[in-house]
Design a protein around this motif. Structure first.
Motif, PDB file in Angstrom:
ATOM      1  N   LEU A 217      38.575  38.974  45.544  1.00  0.00           N
ATOM      2  CA  LEU A 217      39.801  38.979  46.305  1.00  0.00           C
ATOM      3  C   LEU A 217      39.882  39.723  47.593  1.00  0.00           C
ATOM      4  CD1 LEU A 217      40.577  38.192  43.151  1.00  0.00           C
ATOM      5  CD2 LEU A 217      42.874  38.896  43.756  1.00  0.00           C
TER       6      LEU A 217
ATOM      7  N   THR B  40      47.032  37.751  42.376  1.00  0.00           N
ATOM      8  CA  THR B  40      46.028  38.760  41.642  1.00  0.00           C
ATOM      9  C   THR B  40      46.259  38.573  39.978  1.00  0.00           C
ATOM     10  OG1 THR B  40      46.353  40.361  43.413  1.00  0.00           O
ATOM     11  CG2 THR B  40      45.645  41.051  41.144  1.00  0.00           C
TER      12      THR B  40
ATOM     13  N   SER C 281      39.013  43.439  43.576  1.00  0.00           N
ATOM     14  CA  SER C 281      39.936  43.273  44.753  1.00  0.00           C
ATOM     15  C   SER C 281      39.372  44.113  45.686  1.00  0.00           C
ATOM     16  CB  SER C 281      41.541  43.707  44.337  1.00  0.00           C
ATOM     17  OG  SER C 281      42.237  43.519  45.432  1.00  0.00           O
TER      18      SER C 281
END
Length: 353
Positions: free
Chosen positions: A122, A136, A152
Motif C-alpha cells: 500500500l 487498509t 503500508s
C-alpha cells in the motif's frame, strides 16, 4: 514497514501494488520488484490512476478513488467465498460497484493463492485517500484470508519512527486525525518542519485554517510562503544534517546517525526547542539534558526491530454507504519534493511542485 528483509522481499513470487506509484515513491524498492519480475514473479497494480511500470504486469488497472474501494471489496468477497468465510453486508454493497472485470478478478485471485510468497504493498495514495483506513482494513482482511503479506509504505521522512514512539495527537476517544485539525480550525498551530503548501494533502484547507488561527508558531529550517503569510513567531530549526537522531527503515530496524555540521546561525535541534517550550509552559517530561537521554528512553520503550504492521482492526473505521464525491482531485508528489531538506537543495533537479 515491509515486515521482512529487502532480500526476502525481492525473492517473493508475486506483488500486488495498491495505491502506489512505486517507481516514483520508492525507486530502489521498485528496482527490487523489477528484478523479481525478471526472475518470473508476477506483478499486479490497482490504482486510482494508471502509473507506468518498467516491468511486465499481469494487471495494471485504473479504478478511480471510489473504484479502488469497490475493487478491493470484490476481491475480498471472491477469496472469502472460496473459504466459505462470512463477510459484513457492506462488503457486498461496495463489491457491487466494483469496476474490476471478471477476468481480472480471476487473475488477482490466482495471484493471491500463492499465499506467503505474495507481497501486497500500500502506497501514499492510500494514506491520502479520504477512506484510507477502510482500504487498509480491506487489504488486511484479504491478506488474512489468503496468507499473503502486506505492507503500508510511509510517505514522510521517518514516519515509521514517529509511529514507533506513538507521536499521535490525542489517545483513545480523544484521538484526532490530522484532517480534523484543519477542518475545525484551532486557535493555535505549531508547524514543526512542515511546509503546508507542499507537505499536506489538502493545502488549501490547511492554509484557510492557519489564516483563522490567533497564533501560528513555526519551527523551520527554511521560510516557506505559508510561513511568511501566517506565522506569529518563527524559530530557526536545525536542518537534517545539523542534528543527530534515529530513523526506522523499511525493514523495521532502528538506525542512528550523527550531525555532519553544527547548526547554522541561531538554529537549534528540534528536541532542544521543544524542551525549552515545554519547560517554559511548566509541562512534565521535558527535563532532558542530552539527546542520549531521549534515545535511551525511546530504546527502553520500543524494540530494536519491529516486523509487523499495526493491526487495522484496532482502529475504528467509518463505512460510507455510497461514493464520497463526483469529482476528485488527484495530485502527484514529484521527485525531489518529499521533504523541505530535499526541496531546498539547490543541486537537486528543478521539477514542478
Amino acid at each position: 514497514m515491509l515486515g521482512l528483509s529487502l532480500a526476502e522481499f525481492e525473492a517473493q513470487d508475486g506483488f500486488l501494488l495498491i495505491g502506489t506509484d512505486l517507481r516514483g515513491e520508492y525507486p530502489l524498492l521498485n528496482l527490487r520488484v523489477r528484478r523479481a519480475s525478471q526472475r518470473g514473479a508476477q506483478v499486479a497494480a490497482l490504482n486510482p490512476v494508471r502509473f507506468d511500470a518498467n516491468y511486465a504486469t499481469v494487471i495494471n488497472a485504473s479504478l478511480g478513488p471510489d473504484g479502488l474501494i469497490g475493487g478491493l471489496a470484490r476481491l475480498l468477497e471472491a477469496v472469502s467465498k472460496r473459504r466459505s468465510e462470512p463477510l459484513p453486508a457492506w462488503v457486498a454493497d461496495w463489491s457491487a460497484r466494483s469496476p474490476i472485470s471478471a477476468d481480472d478478478l480471476g487473475v488477482l485471485v490466482q495471484l493471491l493463492e500463492r499465499g506467503p510468497r505474495v507481497q501486497i504493498i500500500l502506497g501514499g495514495w492510500v494514506e491520502a485517500h479520504p477512506q484510507g483506513s477502510l482500504i487498509t482494513r480491506l487489504v488486511s482482511e484479504i491478506a488474512d484470508q489468503t496468507g499473503a503479506r502486506w505492507a503500508s509504505l510511509p510517505t514522510g521522512p521517518n514516519a515509521l519512527g514517529a509511529e514507533r514512539v506513538r507521536a499521535l495527537w490525542g489517545a483513545g476517544a480523544s484521538r484526532v486525525v490530522a484532517r480534523e485539525l484543519f477542518d475545525r480550525p484551532r486557535k493555535l498551530y505549531c508547524l514543526f518542519g512542515v511546509e503546508p503548501e507542499y507537505d499536506l494533502w489538502d493545502p488549501v484547507t490547511a492554509q484557510h485554517a492557519l489564516g483563522q488561527a490567533e497564533e501560528v508558531l513555526v519551527l523551520a529550517s527554511w521560510l516557506a510562503p505559508t510561513h511568511a503569510a501566517h506565522a506569529s513567531v518563527v524559530l530557526p530549526l536545525a536542518a537534517q544534517a545539523e542534528t543527530g537522531g534515529t530513523y526506522i527503515d523499511l525493514e523495521g530496524r532502528r538506525n542512528g546517525f550523527e550531525a555532519l555540521a553544527p547548526p547554522y546561525g541561531e538554529a537549534r535541534p528540534g528536541w532542544k526547542i521543544l524542551r525549552m517550550l515545554g519547560q517554559r509552559l511548566g509541562l512534565q517530561g521535558f527535563e532532558y539534558e542530552t539527546r542520549e537521554e531521549i534515545l535511551a528512553e525511546m530504546n527502553a520503550r520500543t524494540p530494536a526491530t519491529v516486523t509487523r504492521n499495526p493491526d487495522p482492526a484496532s482502529e475504528p473505521v467509518a463505512i460510507p454507504d455510497r461514493p464520497q464525491a463526483d469529482w476528485w482531485r488527484i495530485a502527484r508528489r514529484p521527485p525531489y519534493g518529499s521533504d523541505p531538506c530535499v526541496r531546498h537543495f539547490r543541486s537537486a533537479p528543478r521539477r514542478p511542485r
